[in-house]
Write an enzyme that holds these catalytic residues in place. Sequence first.
Site, mmCIF file in Angstrom:
data_model
loop_
_atom_site.group_PDB
_atom_site.id
_atom_site.type_symbol
_atom_site.label_atom_id
_atom_site.label_comp_id
_atom_site.label_asym_id
_atom_site.label_seq_id
_atom_site.Cartn_x
_atom_site.Cartn_y
_atom_site.Cartn_z
ATOM 1 N N HIS A 209 0.855 -1.202 0.000
ATOM 2 C CA HIS A 209 0.000 0.000 0.000
ATOM 3 C C HIS A 209 0.883 1.241 0.000
ATOM 4 O O HIS A 209 1.679 1.425 0.925
ATOM 5 C CB HIS A 209 -0.895 0.026 1.240
ATOM 6 C CG HIS A 209 -1.815 -1.153 1.309
ATOM 7 N ND1 HIS A 209 -3.096 -1.134 0.808
ATOM 8 C CD2 HIS A 209 -1.622 -2.400 1.802
ATOM 9 C CE1 HIS A 209 -3.652 -2.317 0.996
ATOM 10 N NE2 HIS A 209 -2.780 -3.116 1.595
ATOM 11 N N ARG B 219 -0.732 4.384 -0.625
ATOM 12 C CA ARG B 219 -1.613 5.545 -0.392
ATOM 13 C C ARG B 219 -1.452 6.551 -1.526
ATOM 14 O O ARG B 219 -1.056 6.203 -2.615
ATOM 15 C CB ARG B 219 -1.351 6.216 0.976
ATOM 16 C CG ARG B 219 -1.204 5.265 2.140
ATOM 17 C CD ARG B 219 -2.383 4.354 2.314
ATOM 18 N NE ARG B 219 -2.289 3.589 3.553
ATOM 19 C CZ ARG B 219 -2.962 2.478 3.764
ATOM 20 N NH1 ARG B 219 -3.772 1.983 2.848
ATOM 21 N NH2 ARG B 219 -2.848 1.845 4.915
ATOM 22 N N ASN C 16 -6.693 0.382 -3.014
ATOM 23 C CA ASN C 16 -7.751 0.810 -2.070
ATOM 24 C C ASN C 16 -7.555 2.259 -1.611
ATOM 25 O O ASN C 16 -7.473 2.544 -0.421
ATOM 26 C CB ASN C 16 -7.843 -0.151 -0.874
ATOM 27 C CG ASN C 16 -6.569 -0.225 -0.043
ATOM 28 O OD1 ASN C 16 -5.464 0.004 -0.538
ATOM 29 N ND2 ASN C 16 -6.718 -0.550 1.229
ATOM 30 N N LEU D 250 -4.973 -6.501 9.207
ATOM 31 C CA LEU D 250 -5.958 -7.470 8.747
ATOM 32 C C LEU D 250 -5.398 -8.247 7.562
ATOM 33 O O LEU D 250 -4.828 -7.628 6.668
ATOM 34 C CB LEU D 250 -7.263 -6.769 8.347
ATOM 35 C CG LEU D 250 -8.079 -6.236 9.523
ATOM 36 C CD1 LEU D 250 -9.223 -5.359 9.037
ATOM 37 C CD2 LEU D 250 -8.618 -7.395 10.370
ATOM 38 N N ASP E 93 2.603 -6.259 2.499
ATOM 39 C CA ASP E 93 1.377 -5.593 2.964
ATOM 40 C C ASP E 93 1.703 -4.376 3.824
ATOM 41 O O ASP E 93 0.946 -4.034 4.731
ATOM 42 C CB ASP E 93 0.458 -6.561 3.727
ATOM 43 C CG ASP E 93 -0.975 -6.034 3.807
ATOM 44 O OD1 ASP E 93 -1.319 -5.078 3.087
ATOM 45 O OD2 ASP E 93 -1.751 -6.590 4.618
ATOM 46 N N HIS F 214 -0.409 4.082 8.231
ATOM 47 C CA HIS F 214 -1.449 4.988 8.741
ATOM 48 C C HIS F 214 -0.728 5.947 9.689
ATOM 49 O O HIS F 214 0.169 5.508 10.424
ATOM 50 C CB HIS F 214 -2.512 4.229 9.550
ATOM 51 C CG HIS F 214 -3.356 3.298 8.741
ATOM 52 N ND1 HIS F 214 -4.464 3.700 8.041
ATOM 53 C CD2 HIS F 214 -3.245 1.963 8.523
ATOM 54 C CE1 HIS F 214 -5.013 2.654 7.433
ATOM 55 N NE2 HIS F 214 -4.289 1.590 7.701
ATOM 56 N N ALA G 68 -6.378 -0.633 10.806
ATOM 57 C CA ALA G 68 -5.605 -1.858 10.566
ATOM 58 C C ALA G 68 -4.496 -1.565 9.580
ATOM 59 O O ALA G 68 -4.731 -0.962 8.531
ATOM 60 C CB ALA G 68 -6.521 -2.938 10.009
HETATM 61 O O1 DOR Z 1 -4.029 -4.327 7.773
HETATM 62 C C1 DOR Z 1 -4.409 -4.018 6.655
HETATM 63 N N1 DOR Z 1 -4.270 -2.767 6.185
HETATM 64 N N2 DOR Z 1 -5.000 -4.955 5.903
HETATM 65 C C2 DOR Z 1 -5.559 -4.651 4.727
HETATM 66 O O2 DOR Z 1 -6.106 -5.528 4.114
HETATM 67 C C3 DOR Z 1 -5.585 -3.251 4.230
HETATM 68 C C4 DOR Z 1 -4.514 -2.465 4.814
HETATM 69 C C5 DOR Z 1 -4.708 -0.968 4.635
HETATM 70 O O3 DOR Z 1 -4.993 -0.551 3.497
HETATM 71 O O4 DOR Z 1 -4.552 -0.221 5.597
HETATM 72 ZN ZN ZN Z 2 -2.988 -5.116 1.932
#
Ligand code: DOR
Ligand code: ZN
Length: 345
Positions: A16, A18, A42, A220, A248, A252, A264
């Site tokens: 990710h 962002r 996402n 997650l 992953d 945040h 998460a």
């Molecule tokens: O912990 C997670 N964070 N699991 C995910 O599937 C998405 C990710 C996020 O985009 O923050």
């Molecule tokens: Zn992910």
Amino acid sequence: MAMQLIIRRPDDWHLHFRDGAMMERVVPFTARQFERAIVMPNLVPPVTSIHAAREYRKRIMAAVPDGMSFTPLMTAYLTDNISADEVETGHRDGVWTAAKLYPAGATTNSDSAVTDVANLHGVLDRMEAIGMPLCVHGEVTGSDVDVFDREARFIDEILLPLIAIFPDLKVVFEHITTKDAVDFVLSAPANVAATITPQHLMLNRNALFEGGLRPHAYCLPVVKRERHRLAVRAAATSGDPKFFLGTDSAPHPRHAKESACGCAGIFNAPHALECYAQVFEEEGVLDRLEGFASEHGPAFYGLPLNEGTVTLEKVDNVIPDMIENGDDPLVPFRAGQTIPWKFVG
Ligand code: DOR
Ligand code: ZN
């Protein structure tokens, strides 16, 4: 002189970035260690069109520091009504490497994702025909399902039926966390593989409650019992090409993690490779790190191996407590701890 480990330059098959200032802050960490990364879609709004993916890719490229070589591999965010033509055209034009299936509500920014996999059958049929990989967040979402059982339930309720209907579809079961997932991947045909994160190799669910509530161990799918961690660790370090590296890394800001309703996601990009090296060394199979990090992923995706190498040194590496990020810092995975490997370039 410190012991050195030199491996082919690796890739991150789940990441990710962002957008905006956060993206600009985190891209250099990944570009330093990895040649390519499968970039999750996402965002807000999610990356559901070829146009949006092209534009996002440009913004990522602009954030890669001069002198670093890095290629983002984009993904399509699947929705109930995304068209098979859009997915296919984006793949054929080299915009989308893969498409991402989030069950609606499963995780961060997944509200507009897929409410019922039956709605995707037309798209999956097309992806199977053109050899486009499907990346899967494998958790059922019902609030009645125990959060620790969501991955195992997903296998029975969604994945097994899915691979029966689309036997040739390339499926990446992402960030696996359970023995159930390991067993499923091992028993599935060669077109089904899995990525594994550093946190799911290093933490079990006690880490969430060690001396108090630990938001920086929360991601997650949530980390599981020790027996699951050991099964995932055995899979990653087995040398089996069905398992490969996907961090992953999911940044945040600190205030969003340390909150009454914390987000998460674990930000592991700054020293991901060192964490994997530690795990492989602890298992006595440092010689298998290169396959996991640099060879199995490209083989599955049908992409060339990277040229060039990276070097790790066996020295104490103190992970900072925080990483500056405007007015709201990022807390990296293993903040404040000392790990035994250091990435040197
Ligand atoms: O912990 C997670 N964070 N699991 C995910 O599937 C998405 C990710 C996020 O985009 O923050
Ligand atoms: Zn992910």
